[in-house]
Design an enzyme around this catalytic site. Structure first.
Site, mmCIF file in Angstrom:
data_model
loop_
_atom_site.group_PDB
_atom_site.id
_atom_site.type_symbol
_atom_site.label_atom_id
_atom_site.label_comp_id
_atom_site.label_asym_id
_atom_site.label_seq_id
_atom_site.Cartn_x
_atom_site.Cartn_y
_atom_site.Cartn_z
ATOM 1 N N ASP A 41 19.860 -39.134 -41.901
ATOM 2 C CA ASP A 41 18.507 -39.238 -43.012
ATOM 3 C C ASP A 41 17.011 -38.397 -42.916
ATOM 4 O O ASP A 41 16.758 -38.804 -42.886
ATOM 5 C CB ASP A 41 18.163 -40.436 -43.036
ATOM 6 C CG ASP A 41 17.541 -41.532 -41.970
ATOM 7 O OD1 ASP A 41 17.426 -40.361 -40.147
ATOM 8 O OD2 ASP A 41 17.145 -42.587 -41.498
ATOM 9 N N GLN A 100 -9.899 -32.806 -41.754
ATOM 10 C CA GLN A 100 -10.259 -33.890 -42.865
ATOM 11 C C GLN A 100 -11.260 -34.674 -41.264
ATOM 12 O O GLN A 100 -11.063 -35.448 -40.762
ATOM 13 C CB GLN A 100 -9.121 -34.821 -43.159
ATOM 14 C CG GLN A 100 -8.352 -34.770 -43.770
ATOM 15 C CD GLN A 100 -7.261 -34.795 -44.264
ATOM 16 O OE1 GLN A 100 -7.945 -36.086 -44.523
ATOM 17 N NE2 GLN A 100 -6.122 -34.170 -43.905
ATOM 18 N N HIS A 133 -11.420 -27.263 -35.342
ATOM 19 C CA HIS A 133 -12.343 -27.467 -36.476
ATOM 20 C C HIS A 133 -13.792 -27.783 -36.323
ATOM 21 O O HIS A 133 -14.537 -26.813 -36.667
ATOM 22 C CB HIS A 133 -11.035 -27.753 -37.720
ATOM 23 C CG HIS A 133 -12.497 -26.571 -39.125
ATOM 24 N ND1 HIS A 133 -11.647 -25.692 -39.278
ATOM 25 C CD2 HIS A 133 -12.947 -27.427 -40.038
ATOM 26 C CE1 HIS A 133 -12.883 -26.357 -40.781
ATOM 27 N NE2 HIS A 133 -13.515 -27.041 -40.979
ATOM 28 N N LYS A 195 -19.806 -18.304 -50.022
ATOM 29 C CA LYS A 195 -18.584 -19.258 -50.812
ATOM 30 C C LYS A 195 -18.411 -20.545 -51.727
ATOM 31 O O LYS A 195 -19.271 -21.135 -50.670
ATOM 32 C CB LYS A 195 -17.328 -18.956 -49.973
ATOM 33 C CG LYS A 195 -16.916 -19.844 -49.548
ATOM 34 C CD LYS A 195 -15.552 -19.890 -49.070
ATOM 35 C CE LYS A 195 -15.226 -20.738 -47.354
ATOM 36 N NZ LYS A 195 -14.146 -21.125 -46.848
ATOM 37 N N ASP A 221 -12.772 -17.143 -36.583
ATOM 38 C CA ASP A 221 -12.690 -17.968 -37.827
ATOM 39 C C ASP A 221 -11.732 -18.778 -37.239
ATOM 40 O O ASP A 221 -10.951 -18.567 -36.326
ATOM 41 C CB ASP A 221 -12.004 -18.139 -39.405
ATOM 42 C CG ASP A 221 -12.047 -18.978 -40.264
ATOM 43 O OD1 ASP A 221 -13.046 -20.104 -39.029
ATOM 44 O OD2 ASP A 221 -12.087 -18.487 -41.224
ATOM 45 N N ALA A 227 -5.622 -17.341 -46.420
ATOM 46 C CA ALA A 227 -5.257 -16.166 -46.477
ATOM 47 C C ALA A 227 -6.272 -15.903 -47.348
ATOM 48 O O ALA A 227 -6.709 -14.820 -47.681
ATOM 49 C CB ALA A 227 -4.881 -14.990 -45.904
ATOM 50 N N THR A 229 -9.638 -16.935 -48.251
ATOM 51 C CA THR A 229 -11.288 -17.165 -47.624
ATOM 52 C C THR A 229 -11.500 -14.831 -47.143
ATOM 53 O O THR A 229 -11.837 -14.450 -47.035
ATOM 54 C CB THR A 229 -11.566 -17.845 -46.806
ATOM 55 O OG1 THR A 229 -12.002 -18.928 -47.414
ATOM 56 C CG2 THR A 229 -12.898 -17.540 -46.642
#
Length: 313
Positions: A41, A100, A133, A195, A221, A227, A229
């Site tokens: 499964d 997040q 991030h 942006k 970055d 991709a 941006t």
């Protein structure tokens, strides 16, 4: 009775074997034996195929695709604790859900905090990662976090490229701090792209703040996903007179149309680390290995040595 030293053992999740093998080579240690049987499964059960009692365990696993690989890492940590490992350190080259990191609109989760809690509850004693991030994610953990930076690899590489008129660019306002760090290291100027987003993974309007005419632009970055941006920024800068445009990003997520967009864009080259398994299909994309950086961090953590000298100040 004489106390035995806690042996060093390194294991890998299924998603990051390509990097873990190179880390083991850099440390001249054998990769630990583990397996991950999968039921009909789709449920899986990570298992250590050797004793790890009293050992210093390092588990290397990036999280994308985020659900299965994150769960596999959590189960490997839990299995190690239940097998009486002395210490369990998660080495997460790419930490998923890091975007997040805050509530930027009503009724959403803070996924980065939840993942930090899951790792802590599973039994992690320490985390080693690269280019989060957002730096504040380190504060979501109640255990030590060693945050490495891809700039330690990228800056020397850029210096050796011999470009005449380099300028560092941020693809958005949120990456200004990162771009400023690169600019200081390389003693160059900085430009910023502003942006707006129509929706997630879709760029609306974009403008360039700063002068790029006759410049060799380096866009920096933490990650490139679809991709959208980065390619829009590159095309815009080329239109404004940039001599060349290249991009350096720690993590090549490269979802959906990313490869096609990069191939058709004005980007001359795009460099990633191997924090995520390298992808093929675009000649412009190149990879720089993080194996020695993570290997040295692992060695110093194991020997209780400072790792601050691994960072650029």
């Amino acid at each position: 009775m004489e106390m035995k030293t806690h042996p060093l053992k390194i294991f890998t999740g299924r998603a990051t074997r390509h990097l873990t093998e190179k880390i083991c080579d850099s440390l001249d240690v054998d990769l630990g034996h583990s397996s991950c049987p999968v039921f009909a499964d789709g449920e899986f059960e990570p298992c250590y195929e050797e004793t790890i009692r009293g050992s210093h365990i390092f588990i290397v696993q990036s999280t994308p695709p985020t659900a299965d690989n994150l769960l596999e890492l959590l189960l490997m940590v839990d299995a190690a604790k239940r097998a009486s490992a002395y210490k369990v350190i998660a080495v997460v080259p790419y930490f998923g859900y890091a975007r997040q990191d805050r509530k930027d609109k009503p009724r959403v989760s803070i996924g980065a905090k939840l993942v930090a809690d899951l790792l802590t509850v599973s039994g992690v004693d320490r985390l080693i990662t690269m280019d989060l991030h957002a730096d504040q994610i380190q504060g979501f953990f109640n255990v030590p976090v060693d945050h490495l930076y891809a700039s330690t690899l990228f800056v020397p590489f850029i210096e050796k490229m011999g470009l005449d008129n380099v300028i560092i660019a941020s693809p958005d306002v949120g990456g200004t701090k990162r771009a400023n760090t690169y600019a200081k290291m390389l003693n160059t100027g900085i430009v910023i792209c502003h942006k707006t987003r129509a929706r997630p993974n879709e760029v609306g309007n974009m403008t360039v703040i700063g002068e790029v005419e006759n410049k060799d632009v380096i866009i920096v970055d933490d990650m490139i996903d679809t991709a959208g941006t980065i390619t829009k920024a590159a095309n815009l800068m080329k239109k404004k007179g940039a001599r060349s445009v290249r991009a350096f990003a720690a993590h090549g997520v490269l979802s959906g149309p990313a490869l096609e967009r990069i191939e058709k864009s004005e980007l001359e080259e795009v460099y990633f680390t191997d924090s995520i398994k390298p992808k093929t299909g675009c000649d412009k994309i190149k990879y720089i290995s993080t194996a020695e950086a993570f290997g040295e961090a692992i060695r110093r953590v194991y020997k209780n040595q400072s790792i601050s000298s691994l960072y650029y100040k």
